[in-house]
Design an enzyme around this catalytic site. Structure first.
Site, PDB file in Angstrom:
ATOM      1  N   ASP A 113      48.391-104.693  18.671  1.00 55.32           N
ATOM      2  CA  ASP A 113      48.659-106.083  19.043  1.00 55.32           C
ATOM      3  C   ASP A 113      47.383-106.912  18.905  1.00 55.32           C
ATOM      4  OD1 ASP A 113      50.100-108.260  20.049  1.00 55.32           O
ATOM      5  OD2 ASP A 113      49.601-107.771  22.134  1.00 55.32           O
ATOM      6  N   LYS A 148      52.623-120.702  31.586  1.00 59.16           N
ATOM      7  CA  LYS A 148      53.019-121.085  30.234  1.00 59.16           C
ATOM      8  C   LYS A 148      53.392-122.552  30.081  1.00 59.16           C
ATOM      9  CE  LYS A 148      54.932-116.468  29.374  1.00 59.16           C
ATOM     10  NZ  LYS A 148      53.903-116.046  28.429  1.00 59.16           N
ATOM     11  N   ASP A 192      54.625-108.832  28.003  1.00 54.05           N
ATOM     12  CA  ASP A 192      53.519-108.091  28.604  1.00 54.05           C
ATOM     13  C   ASP A 192      53.257-108.529  30.045  1.00 54.05           C
ATOM     14  OD1 ASP A 192      51.246-106.550  29.067  1.00 54.05           O
ATOM     15  OD2 ASP A 192      49.908-107.911  28.001  1.00 54.05           O
TER      16      ASP A 192
END
Length: 316
Positions: free
Chosen positions: A81, A183, A255
Site C-alpha cells: 500500500d 474526512k 484501514d
C-alpha cells in the site's frame, strides 16, 4: 491461496468490491482471515511502508504465510500500500507479494507516468499486478499528509491518458474520500459524477477507492467514553460502497475503522479491569470483534458469499 489483484478484479468488476484491509500484527491478521472466511469473501491484505517498519517486513510475511496455512480456504492478494519506487522493487523482488501500489500522485503528471511505467515493467516481468494513483486525497495516513486545500479530484481525461501511457492494472482515483478519521465537514458524499466519467473513458478497467473507512460513530463514542479524545470525526457513507462498485470500483481500502475497533476494545478492557496487565485477553477479544467488523464490511461491499464462485472461476 494468494492470487493477484487482477484475478480478483476480473471476477468482481461491476458486481461488487473487494475489501482491502491493512494489517500490522498477528491479531489483525487472525481477525481478518476469520472475518473473511465466516462471510465467504475474497480479500486483499495491504501492507504499508509503516507496517513493514513496525516490526520487520519478514515478520509480517511470516504471519501471512502462517494464516494462509491455518485458513487454506481463503483467497486473497498480498498488496503493498502506498509504495515509493524503491519499496515497490523490493516487494516485487521478494517473491511474496502478488500486487504493489506505486504512489507518485504527488509528482507532476509526466513524472508520475515515468515512475509508474518503470514499476509496471518490473512487476509484469514477475507476474505481479500494479496499482497507481492519479489525483490527491486529503487527510493523513502514516507519512502521507495532504492539506484539504491541496487535495484534488482525478481528471477523467487524464486518467484515460495515464492508463494508456503506463499500462497499470488498476487506478486509485480521488473522488471525494480522504485518509484518516477526520474526512469530511458536513454531509459527505462521493463524487459519482466524476467516477462515472472515469468509467466511461476506461470501461471494464478496475478503479480503486482509498480512504474509505466509515469511522462509525458508535465506535468513536465508546472510545471517548473510555477516555479517548477523538472529536469531529466523520467517514464515508457505507451505503455508497456498492453504488461505487457498480461504476467500476473493484477495490475499497478500509484501514482506520480497524484501528478504531482495536482502540475501543483495549480502552474498554483496561478501563473495566484496571488491575489487568496481560495483553492477551484483550487481544483475543479484538480478534473476534475485528472478525465481526470485517464480515459486516464484506456484506456492504457485496463480496460476502462470493468465495465459492470465485474459486470456480479460478479453476481451484
Amino acid at each position: 491461496m494468494i492470487v493477484t489483484t487482477a484475478q480478483l478484479f476480473k471476477h468482481a468488476y461491476g458486481k461488487y468490491a473487494i475489501g482491502a484491509y491493512n494489517i500490522n500484527n498477528a491479531e489483525q491478521a487472525m481477525g481478518l482471515f476469520k472475518g473473511c472466511i465466516s462471510s465467504k469473501a475474497p480479500f486483499i491484505i495491504q501492507i504499508s511502508k509503516g507496517a513493514r517498519k513496525y516490526t520487520d517486513k519478514k515478520m509480517l510475511e511470516a504471519i501471512i504465510r502462517s494464516a494462509d496455512e491455518i485458513f487454506p480456504e481463503a483467497i486473497f492478494a498480498v498488496h503493498l500500500d502506498h509504495g515509493d519506487e524503491e519499496t515497490c522493487y523490493d516487494c516485487i523482488n521478494s517473491g511474496f507479494y502478488s500486487s504493489v501500489m506505486i504512489d507518485a500522485s504527488h509528482d507532476p503528471f509526466a513524472k508520475n507516468v515515468e515512475i509508474t511505467k518503470r514499476v509496471v515493467e518490473a512487476a509484469h516481468k514477475k507476474g505481479l499486478s500494479v496499482e497507481a494513483e492519479l489525483g490527491m486525497l486529503g487527510g493523513v495516513e502514516e507519512d502521507i499528509k495532504v492539506e484539504e486545500g491541496h487535495a484534488c479530484l482525478t481528471d477523467p481525461a487524464e486518467a484515460q491518458e495515464f492508463v494508456k501511457q503506463t499500462g497499470c492494472d488498476s487506478l486509485a482515483c480521488a473522488i471525494g474520500t480522504s485518509h484518516g478519521a477526520f474526512k469530511f465537514k458536513g454531509k459527505q458524499s462521493l463524487h459519482f459524477d466524476v467516477l462515472k466519467k472515469i468509467q466511461d473513458r476506461l470501461p471494464n478497467f478496475p478503479l480503486v477507492m482509498h480512504g474509505s473507512s466509515s469511522v462509525p460513530k458508535d465506535e468513536v463514542d465508546r472510545i471517548n467514553a473510555a477516555g479517548g479524545q477523538i472529536k469531529d470525526s466523520m467517514g464515508v457513507d457505507v451505503n455508497e460502497y456498492l453504488p461505487a462498485a457498480k461504476l467500476g470500483v473493484t477495490k475499497i481500502n478500509i484501514d482506520t475503522d480497524g484501528r478504531l475497533v482495536w482502540t475501543r476494545v483495549h480502552r474498554e478492557f483496561f478501563r473495566d479491569k484496571p488491575a489487568e496487565f496481560d495483553f492477551r485477553p484483550p487481544g483475543k477479544i479484538f480478534i473476534e470483534e475485528y472478525a465481526k467488523f470485517i464480515a459486516s464490511r464484506n456484506v456492504l461491499l457485496g463480496s460476502a458469499g462470493q468465495l465459492d464462485d470465485l474459486r470456480k472461476s479460478l479453476g481451484k
